[in-house]
Scaffold this active site. Structure first.
Site, PDB file in Angstrom:
ATOM      1  N   GLU A 133       9.806  16.536  15.090  1.00 14.79           N
ATOM      2  CA  GLU A 133      10.196  16.273  13.704  1.00 14.79           C
ATOM      3  C   GLU A 133       9.421  17.219  12.781  1.00 14.79           C
ATOM      4  O   GLU A 133       8.192  17.253  12.806  1.00 14.79           O
ATOM      5  CB  GLU A 133       9.894  14.821  13.320  1.00 14.79           C
ATOM      6  CG  GLU A 133      10.389  14.511  11.920  1.00 14.79           C
ATOM      7  CD  GLU A 133      10.213  13.056  11.520  1.00 14.79           C
ATOM      8  OE1 GLU A 133       9.140  12.489  11.782  1.00 14.79           O
ATOM      9  OE2 GLU A 133      11.156  12.490  10.931  1.00 14.79           O
ATOM     10  N   CYS A 144      13.670  10.957   6.859  1.00 11.89           N
ATOM     11  CA  CYS A 144      13.571  10.528   8.260  1.00 11.89           C
ATOM     12  C   CYS A 144      14.896  10.674   8.989  1.00 11.89           C
ATOM     13  O   CYS A 144      14.920  10.843  10.192  1.00 11.89           O
ATOM     14  CB  CYS A 144      13.039   9.096   8.358  1.00 11.89           C
ATOM     15  SG  CYS A 144      13.997   7.951   7.390  1.00 11.89           S
ATOM     16  N   LYS A 174       0.883  -1.182   0.000  1.00 10.92           N
ATOM     17  CA  LYS A 174       0.000   0.000   0.000  1.00 10.92           C
ATOM     18  C   LYS A 174       0.913   1.222   0.000  1.00 10.92           C
ATOM     19  O   LYS A 174       1.452   1.599   1.040  1.00 10.92           O
ATOM     20  CB  LYS A 174      -0.886  -0.031   1.266  1.00 10.92           C
ATOM     21  CG  LYS A 174      -2.218   0.678   1.150  1.00 10.92           C
ATOM     22  CD  LYS A 174      -2.136   2.171   0.883  1.00 10.92           C
ATOM     23  CE  LYS A 174      -1.787   2.987   2.101  1.00 10.92           C
ATOM     24  NZ  LYS A 174      -1.579   4.419   1.765  1.00 10.92           N
ATOM     25  N   GLU A 214       9.720   1.664  10.893  1.00 12.69           N
ATOM     26  CA  GLU A 214      10.797   2.641  10.696  1.00 12.69           C
ATOM     27  C   GLU A 214      10.112   4.002  10.715  1.00 12.69           C
ATOM     28  O   GLU A 214       9.397   4.356   9.782  1.00 12.69           O
ATOM     29  CB  GLU A 214      11.506   2.352   9.375  1.00 12.69           C
ATOM     30  CG  GLU A 214      12.887   2.966   9.314  1.00 12.69           C
ATOM     31  CD  GLU A 214      12.868   4.309   8.636  1.00 12.69           C
ATOM     32  OE1 GLU A 214      12.768   5.322   9.374  1.00 12.69           O
ATOM     33  OE2 GLU A 214      12.942   4.370   7.406  1.00 12.69           O
TER      34      GLU A 214
HETATM   35  P1  ADP Z   1       3.280  11.169   6.699  1.00 13.29           P
HETATM   36  O1  ADP Z   1       2.849  11.930   7.902  1.00 13.29           O
HETATM   37  O2  ADP Z   1       4.712  11.310   6.391  1.00 13.29           O
HETATM   38  O3  ADP Z   1       2.381  11.270   5.512  1.00 13.29           O
HETATM   39  P2  ADP Z   1       2.107   8.733   7.545  1.00 13.29           P
HETATM   40  O4  ADP Z   1       2.658   7.934   8.651  1.00 13.29           O
HETATM   41  O5  ADP Z   1       0.827   9.442   7.753  1.00 13.29           O
HETATM   42  O6  ADP Z   1       3.278   9.678   7.126  1.00 13.29           O
HETATM   43  O7  ADP Z   1       1.944   7.855   6.234  1.00 13.29           O
HETATM   44  C1  ADP Z   1       2.828   6.829   5.851  1.00 13.29           C
HETATM   45  C2  ADP Z   1       2.034   5.707   5.240  1.00 13.29           C
HETATM   46  O8  ADP Z   1       1.144   5.189   6.234  1.00 13.29           O
HETATM   47  C3  ADP Z   1       1.157   6.102   4.062  1.00 13.29           C
HETATM   48  O9  ADP Z   1       1.149   5.033   3.119  1.00 13.29           O
HETATM   49  C4  ADP Z   1      -0.214   6.244   4.699  1.00 13.29           C
HETATM   50  O10 ADP Z   1      -1.276   6.048   3.803  1.00 13.29           O
HETATM   51  C5  ADP Z   1      -0.178   5.134   5.725  1.00 13.29           C
HETATM   52  N1  ADP Z   1      -1.113   5.304   6.848  1.00 13.29           N
HETATM   53  C6  ADP Z   1      -1.585   6.464   7.379  1.00 13.29           C
HETATM   54  N2  ADP Z   1      -2.438   6.196   8.394  1.00 13.29           N
HETATM   55  C7  ADP Z   1      -2.504   4.843   8.512  1.00 13.29           C
HETATM   56  C8  ADP Z   1      -3.204   3.946   9.378  1.00 13.29           C
HETATM   57  N3  ADP Z   1      -4.007   4.387  10.334  1.00 13.29           N
HETATM   58  N4  ADP Z   1      -3.012   2.623   9.224  1.00 13.29           N
HETATM   59  C9  ADP Z   1      -2.180   2.149   8.274  1.00 13.29           C
HETATM   60  N5  ADP Z   1      -1.508   2.942   7.419  1.00 13.29           N
HETATM   61  C10 ADP Z   1      -1.651   4.275   7.529  1.00 13.29           C
END
Ligand code: ADP
Length: 496
Positions: free
Chosen positions: A399, A299, A190, A265
């Site tokens: 961050e 990161c 995903k 990570e």
């Molecule tokens: P950023 O803040 O850098 O966008 P995120 O941690 O929100 O980082 O997103 C990183 C990945 O995690 C993306 O692929 C996002 O769609 C996914 N993601 C965000 N929320 C969830 C969740 N609740 N469960 C699983 N995956 C998630």
């Protein structure tokens, strides 16, 4: 601005012109709901193409396809798996320019970086893991009971889920695809909703390479729907996640449902420490790229720069001059060094921190403004440096994930170790010193999964990478990562 932009390849134009779908079990399918979303070019704010908004129903289909493909893929001779993974890497190589253009359009990063660095790193990772299937071994054990042969087998864990962020979409994907498939697992990826395009292309190339349908599936969509469904899925055996600490915690909780393996990570607030015995000119150049590479959306960004008081003014002056000279603009312009931030949301978040820095009394040395003119439609921010930063300020503690550097002054080694480690994160750290003993003392004392001495931001597929504390757990890269993609089974055989 448009004069100097590189031309978009016909293959990329064709790719963008079609409606994107999901790749499940080798089939090209719309989301079950029929929903789609636009992915934007952050350099212009304009849509590039529309992608399928997969959700739980699509994740269910993809996991079922991955499960159906698992036994045959796991049973393939290791040498055959190697050959297929190398063929996949060959196709990535053959489509380098196309993949790099897609990444530049979707993420904004300079094409030169996408083409000369990121795609090569991604191919290198695939090749490293392509070589591993024939090297996954067990051991025999000298048990203290008579008449036994005892050995271990390393078996694939089963169906893996991979959730990737938008900052290095290709590399974050290959460092999960590589070990998962090498070990004989199947995978559902995903990608981040902001940068889904290269993941789709990778899955197409994997099929073209002859990797059987269902071994590598891609479900595009949003985190709270598609991502959450994947991490909670009862038939997923392992999840590898790269992203924010907050989402990482949510994933760890949701993965507890079936106790799937999890590697995380997450974020960082990495210290880069310059002692006055260092090569100060080289250290200043390294500090510049440690924070501004990928527009700070990294990161391991060296976002807390600790400079020994004796060389503080010298380093700050050098940095400010270099930062002002950086060329910011469209990634399709070959002379550009920094692209835009990923989105309007991210731009506002980062500008919010710039405001906090000024409000809490840090000295704005350079930058801090959104770029206008030709670049007004995109999410461009000037490289920004704050001096006189104190540890408790928000810009030094949280961050930011943008091109914002906090410069802090220190007097002694003990003091800087204490301050550098006073963070909930523990991802990376850098030390610049020409004192051999100090270099090794610092490497041991710093709370970080990776410490760079007299360098910064180097990676290799053979070297483990990951964090401590709230930067996550588990490691990616290196051969040891196979521990996380295999189950260790002990076999007792009575032979007498
Ligand atoms: P950023 O803040 O850098 O966008 P995120 O941690 O929100 O980082 O997103 C990183 C990945 O995690 C993306 O692929 C996002 O769609 C996914 N993601 C965000 N929320 C969830 C969740 N609740 N469960 C699983 N995956 C998630």
């Amino acid at each position: 601005m448009t004069d100097s932009l590189i031309p978009i390849l016909p293959s990329v134009q064709t790719f963008l012109a079609r409606a994107q779908k999901l790749l499940i079990g080798g089939e090209w399918l719309p989301a079950a709901s029929g929903e789609t979303f636009a992915t934007l070019n952050p350099a212009t704010g304009q849509p590039l193409t529309r992608c399928a908004a997969g959700d739980k129903a699509d994740v269910d289909r993809a996991v079922a396809a991955a499960r159906a493909a698992f036994s045959a893929w796991a049973a393939l001779m290791p040498a055959q798996r190697e050959r297929l993974l190398h063929r996949f890497a060959d196709l990535m190589e053959a489509h380098k320019e196309e993949l790099a253009q897609l990444e530049t359009l979707d993420n904004g990063k300079p094409f030169n970086v996408a083409f000369n660095v990121e795609i090569n790193v991604a191919i290198g990772q695939m090749r490293f893991y392509a070589g591993l299937p024939t090297k996954i071994t067990g051991e025999t054990y000298p048990v203290s009971s008579p008449g036994f042969l005892v050995y271990t087998r390393r078996e694939p864990v089963g169906v893996c889920g991979a959730i990737t962020p938008w900052n290095y979409s290709l590399v974050m994907a290959t460092q999960k695809i590589g070990p998962a498939l090498a070990a004989g697992n199947t995978l559902v990826l995903k990608p981040a909703e902001q940068t889904p395009l290269t993941a789709i292309r990778l899955a197409e190339l994997a099929l073209e390479a002859g990797i059987p349908p269902g071994v590598f599936n891609v479900v595009t969509g949003f985190g709270e729907t598609a991502g959450a469904a994947l991490t909670a899925h009862y038939d997923v055996d392992k999840v590898a996640f790269t992203g924010s600490t907050e989402v990482g915690k949510a994933i760890a909780r949701s993965a507890a449902g079936n106790l799937k393996h999890v590697s995380l990570e997450l974020g960082g607030k990495s210290p880069l420490i310059i002692f006055d015995d260092a090569d100060v000119a080289a250290a200043s150049e390294a500090a510049l790229w440690a924070i501004f590479a990928n527009s700070g959306q990294n990161c391991v960004a060296g976002s807390r720069l600790f400079v020994q008081a004796t060389v503080y003014d010298q380093v700050l002056a050098a940095l400010a001059e270099k930062a002002r000279a950086l060329k910011v603009g469209s990634g399709l312009d070959r002379s550009v060094q920094l692209g835009p931030l990923i989105s309007q949301v991210q731009l506002e978040r980062v500008m919010g921190y710039v405001g906090q820095g000024a409000a809490q009394g840090a000295a704005l040395v350079t930058g801090g403004e959104r770029l206008g003119g030709d670049l007004a439609g995109g999410y461009f921010l000037q490289p920004t440096i704050f001096a006189d930063v104190r540890d408790e300020m928000k810009i030094a503690a949280e961050e930011i994930f943008g091109p914002v550097l906090s410069v802090l002054s220190f007097e002694s080694e003990d003091e800087v170790i204490r301050r550098a480690n006073a963070t909930r994160f523990g991802l990376a750290a850098g030390v610049w010193t020409n004192h051999l003993g100090r270099a090794h003392r610092m490497a041991a004392a710093l709370k970080a999964g990776v410490v760079w001495i007299n360098t910064y931001d180097w990676f290799d597929p053979s070297v483990p990478f990951g964090g401590m504390g709230e930067s996550g757990y588990g490691r990616e890269l290196g051969a040891d990562v196979m521990d996380m993609y295999t189950e260790l089974k002990s076999v007792w055989v009575k032979i007498e």
